[in-house]
Design an enzyme around this catalytic site. Sequence first.
Site, short mmCIF file in Angstrom:
data_model
loop_
_atom_site.label_atom_id
_atom_site.label_comp_id
_atom_site.label_asym_id
_atom_site.label_seq_id
_atom_site.Cartn_x
_atom_site.Cartn_y
_atom_site.Cartn_z
N SER A 9 0.85 -1.20 0.00
CA SER A 9 0.00 0.00 0.00
C SER A 9 0.88 1.25 0.00
CB SER A 9 -0.91 0.01 1.22
OG SER A 9 -1.50 1.28 1.35
N HIS A 36 -1.38 -1.38 -4.07
CA HIS A 36 -2.64 -0.99 -3.44
C HIS A 36 -2.67 0.53 -3.28
CE1 HIS A 36 -6.20 -1.76 -0.89
NE2 HIS A 36 -5.74 -0.79 -0.11
N ASP A 38 -4.88 3.70 -1.88
CA ASP A 38 -5.97 4.12 -0.99
C ASP A 38 -6.43 5.52 -1.38
OD1 ASP A 38 -6.22 1.92 0.89
OD2 ASP A 38 -4.18 2.44 1.48
N MET A 40 -8.79 8.45 -0.51
CA MET A 40 -9.58 8.97 0.62
C MET A 40 -9.97 10.41 0.31
SD MET A 40 -7.31 7.55 3.78
CE MET A 40 -6.64 5.88 3.79
N HIS A 69 -8.56 1.18 -3.93
CA HIS A 69 -9.50 1.04 -2.81
C HIS A 69 -10.14 2.41 -2.57
CE1 HIS A 69 -9.74 0.16 1.84
NE2 HIS A 69 -10.93 0.35 1.31
N MET A 71 -12.22 4.94 -0.71
CA MET A 71 -12.87 5.33 0.55
C MET A 71 -13.43 6.73 0.32
SD MET A 71 -9.96 3.70 3.00
CE MET A 71 -8.82 3.58 1.62
N MET A 162 -11.58 -5.02 5.89
CA MET A 162 -10.79 -4.04 6.65
C MET A 162 -10.46 -4.64 8.02
SD MET A 162 -10.26 -1.29 4.81
CE MET A 162 -9.23 -0.72 6.14
N GLY A 169 -2.73 4.51 7.74
CA GLY A 169 -1.83 3.37 7.77
C GLY A 169 -1.22 3.23 9.16
N ASP A 200 -6.79 -5.99 4.76
CA ASP A 200 -6.18 -4.67 4.64
C ASP A 200 -6.14 -3.98 6.01
OD1 ASP A 200 -5.30 -2.18 3.85
OD2 ASP A 200 -7.07 -1.69 2.65
C1 DX5 Z 1 -6.34 2.09 5.63
C2 DX5 Z 1 -5.95 1.63 4.27
C3 DX5 Z 1 -4.86 0.65 4.20
C4 DX5 Z 1 -3.53 1.08 4.74
C5 DX5 Z 1 -2.94 -0.12 5.41
O1 DX5 Z 1 -7.54 2.78 5.58
O2 DX5 Z 1 -7.05 1.05 3.58
O3 DX5 Z 1 -4.67 0.17 2.87
O4 DX5 Z 1 -2.64 1.56 3.77
O5 DX5 Z 1 -1.79 0.28 6.03
P1 DX5 Z 1 -0.99 -0.64 7.03
O6 DX5 Z 1 -0.56 -1.86 6.27
O7 DX5 Z 1 0.14 0.24 7.44
O8 DX5 Z 1 -1.93 -0.98 8.16
ZN ZN Z 2 -6.66 0.07 1.57
#
Ligand code: DX5
Ligand code: ZN
Length: 247
Positions: A9, A36, A38, A40, A69, A71, A162, A169, A200
């Site tokens: 990610s 990956h 993210d 947001m 992904h 969000m 999730m 992260g 994830d």
């Molecule tokens: C959180 C994200 C994840 C995040 C995971 O909302 O969807 O993809 O990057 O990060 P780690 O692996 O550091 O928990």
């Molecule tokens: Zn994610």
Amino acid sequence: MSKVLIAPSILSANPLNLERDIELLEQADDPPDWLHIDVMDGHFVPNLTMGPPFIAALKKRVKTPLDVHLMIDNPDSQLDWYLEAGADYLTVHIEAAYPQSHGSKGASAGIGALSARAQERLDFWLRRIRAGGAKPGLSLNPGSDVTLLTPFLGSLNLVLVMSVHPGFGGQSFLDDSLERLAQIAACATACGSDLLLEIDGGINTQTAPAAVAHGANVLVAGHAIFSQPDPQKALANLRASVACAEA
Ligand code: DX5
Ligand code: ZN
């Protein structure tokens, strides 16, 4: 068991080193299966990250498939942007079909039952993603009931579970995600669906083996790869941690 896929990610990467770090991972003996991404929007979750122009630029630069992904609050008006940008896998949240269920205080909100309107919206998004040439995925927050996925299992390529509350992260893995994975895996098998089961949040060499043992076959890892001094070695260590489960 088939190979476990690893999707670093880039949320945890230093944006100023991103090109260098991705290149390093792509040159590894066993490179990442996906990247990956993210997305947001500052509304669905209280954090703001990358959008379509960034993804389009990344798509031109890397050969690894892009696992996007979303969000975001309003896939209705924005799905096409991500399809055009080149997402290979495109995942929406069940909670996004309920505008009142999340927001900056509610990224942890869960859904207990599916309304007819929400099911209609989700069906539309999944069909739109497939028609746009990407593989559709559906995600759910830690507080949402896993049985909500059941009506969609036949039309999905991917379920993204999730294992932290979405938004950031580097959080700790929520242990009850293991039982949730196992329930979804059992349900998918019962439905004859061979979908990918992605986990994830909080994945590292300690949590990955248990996630795989409970049915995950795609591991997202941000902090465990990009926040390490040697991301290439960290990727190899993560693969090694699940090698026994794959055998
Ligand atoms: C959180 C994200 C994840 C995040 C995971 O909302 O969807 O993809 O990057 O990060 P780690 O692996 O550091 O928990
Ligand atoms: Zn994610």
